[in-house]
Design a protein around this motif. Sequence first.
Motif, mmCIF file in Angstrom:
data_model
loop_
_atom_site.group_PDB
_atom_site.id
_atom_site.type_symbol
_atom_site.label_atom_id
_atom_site.label_comp_id
_atom_site.label_asym_id
_atom_site.label_seq_id
_atom_site.Cartn_x
_atom_site.Cartn_y
_atom_site.Cartn_z
ATOM 1 N N GLU A 193 -4.233 4.496 -6.725
ATOM 2 C CA GLU A 193 -5.273 4.939 -5.794
ATOM 3 C C GLU A 193 -5.493 6.439 -5.901
ATOM 4 O O GLU A 193 -4.628 7.179 -6.357
ATOM 5 C CB GLU A 193 -4.981 4.505 -4.352
ATOM 6 C CG GLU A 193 -3.645 4.908 -3.798
ATOM 7 C CD GLU A 193 -3.446 4.473 -2.340
ATOM 8 O OE1 GLU A 193 -3.995 3.436 -1.923
ATOM 9 O OE2 GLU A 193 -2.716 5.178 -1.628
ATOM 10 N N ASP A 239 0.831 -1.200 0.000
ATOM 11 C CA ASP A 239 0.000 0.000 0.000
ATOM 12 C C ASP A 239 0.870 1.258 0.000
ATOM 13 O O ASP A 239 2.009 1.219 0.438
ATOM 14 C CB ASP A 239 -0.840 -0.026 1.288
ATOM 15 C CG ASP A 239 -2.087 0.820 1.180
ATOM 16 O OD1 ASP A 239 -2.322 1.433 0.131
ATOM 17 O OD2 ASP A 239 -2.836 0.851 2.172
ATOM 18 N N ASP A 240 0.293 2.354 -0.478
ATOM 19 C CA ASP A 240 0.975 3.657 -0.420
ATOM 20 C C ASP A 240 2.370 3.584 -1.025
ATOM 21 O O ASP A 240 3.302 4.234 -0.547
ATOM 22 C CB ASP A 240 1.098 4.158 1.029
ATOM 23 C CG ASP A 240 -0.245 4.294 1.713
ATOM 24 O OD1 ASP A 240 -1.266 4.320 1.008
ATOM 25 O OD2 ASP A 240 -0.276 4.366 2.948
HETATM 26 CA CA CA Z 1 -3.267 3.502 0.221
#
Ligand code: CA
Length: 280
Positions: A237, A179-180
């Motif tokens: 995202e 993530d990220d």
């Molecule tokens: Ca994220």
Amino acid sequence: AKAEGRNAFQYYSSDLNKASLGELLLENQLRGALDRDELLLYYQPKVQASDGRITGAEALLRWSHPELGVLLPGRFIPAAEESGLIVPIGEWVLRHVCAQLRAWLDAGHRPVPIAVNLSAQQFAHQDIALLVRGILTEHRVPAELLELELTETMLMRDVERTVGLLARLRGLGVRLSIDDFGTGYSSLAYLKLFEVDVLKIDRSFVNDIRGDDGEEGKIATAVIALAHSLGHKVVAEGVETKYQRDFLTRQQCDQFQGYLFGHPIPADEFIARLHTDTQT
Ligand code: CA
Ligand code: C2E
Ligand code: CA
Ligand code: CA
């Protein structure tokens, strides 16, 4: 003085919904929130870049606070991490998602994989593989319907342990994503060792794609190429505009998540949307 008094109250009540509520008070209330069943999950669709079909969703935590209304994680996750409450809360999220998947399966739906955010503490201190296996078994949920989102920082803390843990999780059959991506400090040498399915490009890099700058999207473009060269899929995202979508599509981004394709919504709305999505 009267007007002032009214203003003071307005400030007070809107502050209450932002920052003025003491961490301690909030933390105490959060302790009871689990027991009082005040936590809930929203689901945000992830879609296929090529045709916009829903391929999965991310479960995002909300707290239905008795006085303040529905609170976003930014308001209470820091206190939950500070106090260690994030561990039981994280366990609740895993159970809740698996129970939801079971309910959808029992109702005859064909659910898509649901991603759960793991916190650093869960990853570092719990036997997360054992926990996940237990919960999947308990709810009789096929492992491939569960995805775990892990941040770079979590993965980098103890690389040797991470590699072993990821192997055990993969062995269960769950999907794994980073993530990220791009906001942490992964060394590329280690990244190669992490066996995951997906890299999620952080929203900040997607936000840079605006058509106002010759340098735009350089990081997003590099992350997509890197991920593909390592054999991972890429999810962008925070996709909010068609311009971003088209740019990322040209760069061969695999999937999108963002307001352009849908906000996080309650479970029943999500399954209704999935249903219409797969019918057309
Ligand atoms: Ca994220
Ligand atoms: P995240 O994992 O990066 O989740 C994506 C966040 O981006 C969500 O915020 C989502 O609502 C928001 N978002 C999605 N599309 C867009 C967009 O197009 N534009 C903008 N501006 N934002 C978009 P949310 O729901 O407020 O969650 C914030 C963070 O809280 C998450 O960031 C995650 O780190 C954490 N979080 C949420 N649920 C959980 C959970 O169950 N456990 C743990 N440990 N953390 C959670
Ligand atoms: Ca996430
Ligand atoms: Ca983020």
